[in-house]
Enzyme design. Sequence first.
Site, short mmCIF file in Angstrom:
data_model
loop_
_atom_site.label_atom_id
_atom_site.label_comp_id
_atom_site.label_asym_id
_atom_site.label_seq_id
_atom_site.Cartn_x
_atom_site.Cartn_y
_atom_site.Cartn_z
N THR A 92 0.42 -15.85 114.97
CA THR A 92 -0.80 -16.30 114.30
C THR A 92 -0.48 -16.62 112.85
OG1 THR A 92 -2.01 -14.94 115.87
CG2 THR A 92 -3.26 -15.72 114.01
N HIS A 93 0.61 -17.34 112.65
CA HIS A 93 1.00 -17.73 111.30
C HIS A 93 0.83 -19.24 111.15
CE1 HIS A 93 3.74 -13.93 111.45
NE2 HIS A 93 2.46 -13.64 111.34
#
Lengths: 246, 588, 404
Positions: free
Chosen positions: B514-515
């Site tokens: 989730t970057h």
Amino acid sequence: MTRPTRRTLLSASATAALAVPVTSGKAATIAGVLPWAPNAVTPPEAVTPGGWRYFTPEEAEAIDAIVARLIPADDLGPGAKEAGCTVFIDRQLAGPYGGHDTLYMEGPFPADPLPQQGVQSQVTPRQHYRAGLAALAAYCKATFAGKGFAALDTEAQDKLLAGLESNAVKLPGADGRAFFAAVLGNTMEGFFADPVHGGNRDLAGWKLIGFPGARYDYRDVIAKPNQAYALPPVGLQGRPDWRNKP
Amino acid sequence: MTRRLPRKDVVVVGLGWTGSIVALELARAGLSVVAIERGPWRDTATDFNIGTAPDELRYAVRNDAFLPPKVETLTARNNISQRALPMRRWGSFLPGHGVGGAGIHWNGQTWRFLPDDFRLRSKIVERYGEAFLPADSTIQDWGVTYSELEPHYDRFEHVLGISGKAGNIGGKLQDGGNPFEGARSREFPTEPMAPSHAQNLFAKAAAERGLHPFPRPSANLSTAYTNTYGCKMAPCTYCGFCERFGCANYSKASPQTCVLPVLVREPNFEARTECEVTKVNLAPDGKQATGVTYVDAAGEEFEQPADLVIVCAYAIFNVRLLLLSGIGKPYDPQRNEGVVGRNYAYQCGAGATGFFEDTKFNPFAGAGSNATAADDYNSDNFDHGPHGFVGGASMSCGHSNGRPILYHPTPPGTPAWGSKWKRAVRDTYQRVAGVGAQGSVMSYRGNYLDLDPTYKDPLGRPLMRMTFDFQDNERKLSAWMALRCEEVAKAMGAKQVLTGKLTGPWSTVPYQTTHNTGGAVMGSDPKTSVLNRYLQSWDVPNVFVMGASAFPQNAGYNPTGTVGALTYWALEAIIGKYLKSPGALVPA
Amino acid sequence: MRAAGLVLLALLLAPVARAEDAQVARGRALATAGDCVACHTAPGGGDFAGGLALETPFGIIRTANLTPDKTTGIGTWSAEDFRVAMREGVRPDGMHLYPAFPYPYYARVAPADVDAIFAYLRTLKPVANAVDRDTLPFPYSIRGLMRGWNLLFLGGQPFTPDPKRSAEFNRGAYLAEGLGHCGACHTPLERFGSSNNAAYLQANRIAGWTAPNITADARLGIGAWSIEEIVAYLHTGANSTSLASGPMAEVVTHSTSQMPVEDLRAIAVYLKERGAAGAPAPAPVAPNDPAMQAGQAIFVDTCGACHGRDGAGVSGVFPRLAGNPVVVQDDPGSLARVVLGGARAAATSGAPTSPAMPAFGYRLDDRQVAAVLTYIRNAWGNAAAAVPPAAVGEMRSALVARAP
């Protein structure tokens, strides 16, 4: 799993449970102090075996037979059937998961998505299981002289399941491989999920691999690298040692 | 009918890490601040009750703490020739929801980017020549330097209490730390976490291979800590329920543990939860924001006038709010013009899974950030000349958890079910350790964000559309890192090693990271950035945008440390310069 | 954008600040020490506007509106009216007040201090809030009965310093025995609702909470706390072993955290020096008792991740259980309550974290709560009577009745 709403729950028994919504679903203004209310907690609804919430008895019988082959009972311990995976799947299908309640379900639903775009179907897990089981029943009836999947011997069951897995067996009007994958995935969930959700009965799945569960404190383990851990596993509802017999 | 509310000095959109810090610092600067948050309030004891929090099915599989896709999702495709379709369920990444945001469910890996990362384009051109830049890449310098950010990294780390070991204090290398890191002004706030058996094997193997292992900086704290705001945290218990879970015992840094207790005490602060900001409102000339419009849970619409709007939502949703509000020129990849949505980037992975004999790794005893790392292959810490790619990856080894639904490994060739599977899964659980690489992703002309022409959210607004694929540069990096990981895994004593690297097109289905970064990037040139070096909109100077949406490209690290440092950096400029003389802090 | 507003605010405030004379300022500080606002403010209501429902053994009593509103507050009262109410528990209309209003304690307050409080209350903004003051059931609804009660119990004399004690002790005694009315909660009540002065500060059950022994007894009271630890507790709500929660969190928030540290120190000296009283430790429940065995299992799986398997807690976040007097009070009421429904610690500027204990009533049945409490009361050198499951059941019922 029923999606819990925030509520106050004082009683450990379901019958006397007090369910009062506290904040969820309502805009709130927070200032001055951190919001807090006594007894506010959002536990999942604890599954108890008995009866079916979604499956018909025939469907449950077939799922019981399938999960018993996916994770069989053997000398290593109970299998998925004994661990309650059928109950788990039934309750999951009856709850928000079974209806894709939290997913984005607005159209259009094109017929030809790319594999990397993920599931693009309107079919919910509930519908998927119903159709898949009906197709499996029809296939078995036609192929095995009117017998259902549960009535086959284990060798024939394994062969059929392997055929679904490899796509060698085609079910009438259903994607047998996708159905197999769904049942396998949910069986693994049930076998390894906390028993509060209906599977992993007596922590069978955790005992098999040595997962000690929800103890929330393994400082003693990290302090002793590469050594066996001795305490028995514990679920959200505890373990037998919690019982204080009168 | 829209209800117009009394004016506030500042409206903060989203109450996660950046929003809570911004709200606190601006309230303490004497401004009236309202934070408007789409999700619910979340409290440690209530929402992360220790008797309900460690529930893998509920939180890690059914995603109970994350943004429900029916509230908002986005559409995805690999390139403009494809039709984008909605992510109907989250897969590749998992956006947070509610007060605390991703600060609730993160692992806690809290890095500083390297000095080279902030001037990446200049560094590549200097060392390898302009021709070495990947084709169609839009790599650019950040407009801010490491040394400018250092005090703000330091500040953020001391709010979170990060556990670690410095490798470079004031230019002097320190034993046991990361020798490649930029100079720190002082040691970490708390000592490193206790290493696991796998970490011990990794540290030894990596050092034997000439690498420089060190404890990964962790927001799961090794010891009790009182932060710079007076908030107290407890020591981590290695429970193995970090990522995707709220922490039940105040030991993982989050807005809940580090900021909110003092923020709510500020008399000129209030939070409004379950209220979704739909638009930043602009004056008729489009050059000044007048506040925001939001819709509460009952569907009622409000206008909140404010002198300053600080956008603090998740990176992707920051970009969407700018597009929906008409702030900045939307990016057009065909003409290579415009800025909003440009330079979207991500993270690329690689790794090696080692199967050992006679080990008791106890993978369940872990924490999200408890690992040993090596930075020898990150950023420009090695000569890229022979390899034909730019960027790098942090390598690490450690068990963040052994939660059995998602972690029950079997050796290659094991059937997926039946008695053989059952025996293998029993025999393997204690015997697997992986060496992973978290790699940078460069920005490219064809990877971008814009509004979807077809799919809408429940309020009828277009969803964000993500057009993204990994490019050759990242595929080369991933393949090369997989080999580096394999070498170390073998040296650790693994009998069998399985490598993983990027294959096929980017898929929305399996979880990766989730970057998500970029889309509203900072920089020195309004033609190639949405924000100036102080995270201020070039076009609407009373709008600032926090978060990883400001990264011009992504580095080989988790983003939160840099997100925090940039937030304090921007706050210093807002409080020290903007409030004294509102207007553009950098002439366009 | 902000500067203009701030300057304007300062201009408006300045004359007001000058106008507030010394007596009003002193009255404000004294009202803080007395924590008047805690009882005289209903949830969501105006400060001092009354209406809070107090739970007493005799029924619910709603507190009076102390703002100077002429019809619903004390706007028509004279200073002498206020003095009589504070000292004798009688309103200007001759009606008797109930001793839920702790006038037997306030009788010890110096008249000049009572006048200062009245002067402060006169400066409040009048709030019209009519409170139903007659909610007690028969026969307690007969206020005249208080005349007899007062004859029996009203022993409150104006405070006189003890010349054999230090000035600091006497200051502490004046505050604690008077406005601070510590004994109103921490002293057990007699049959008719008066404080049992023979057991002064030796623990009491009030409003469903255990107000623990605060004599200098080392096992049950504050005897093992240093002066500094008592001051830290009163000033911030937290010290190295304990966190204030429940009604004491409100006392800390509204009263003691706002008081001068010298006054807190005086109270600490008074509490440490006035004497110890508490029963000796009983023999601990044996570790092989079934309740201890079950309790230990529950503790290890549920409590240890915060409080530590050794019961040491974490300073300022999780209270210490080993050797903590709160754990071994005779009355396990607060313990049961906190395990069933949770509790939030006080939030103060000195200790803002305000951590909370999660509720476990949904997870543990009465026998299990009793077992884990019996365990923490008898592990790590602690010793206290086993907790009967029925006591937990009573608390659960009371909490259900109290829930919103």
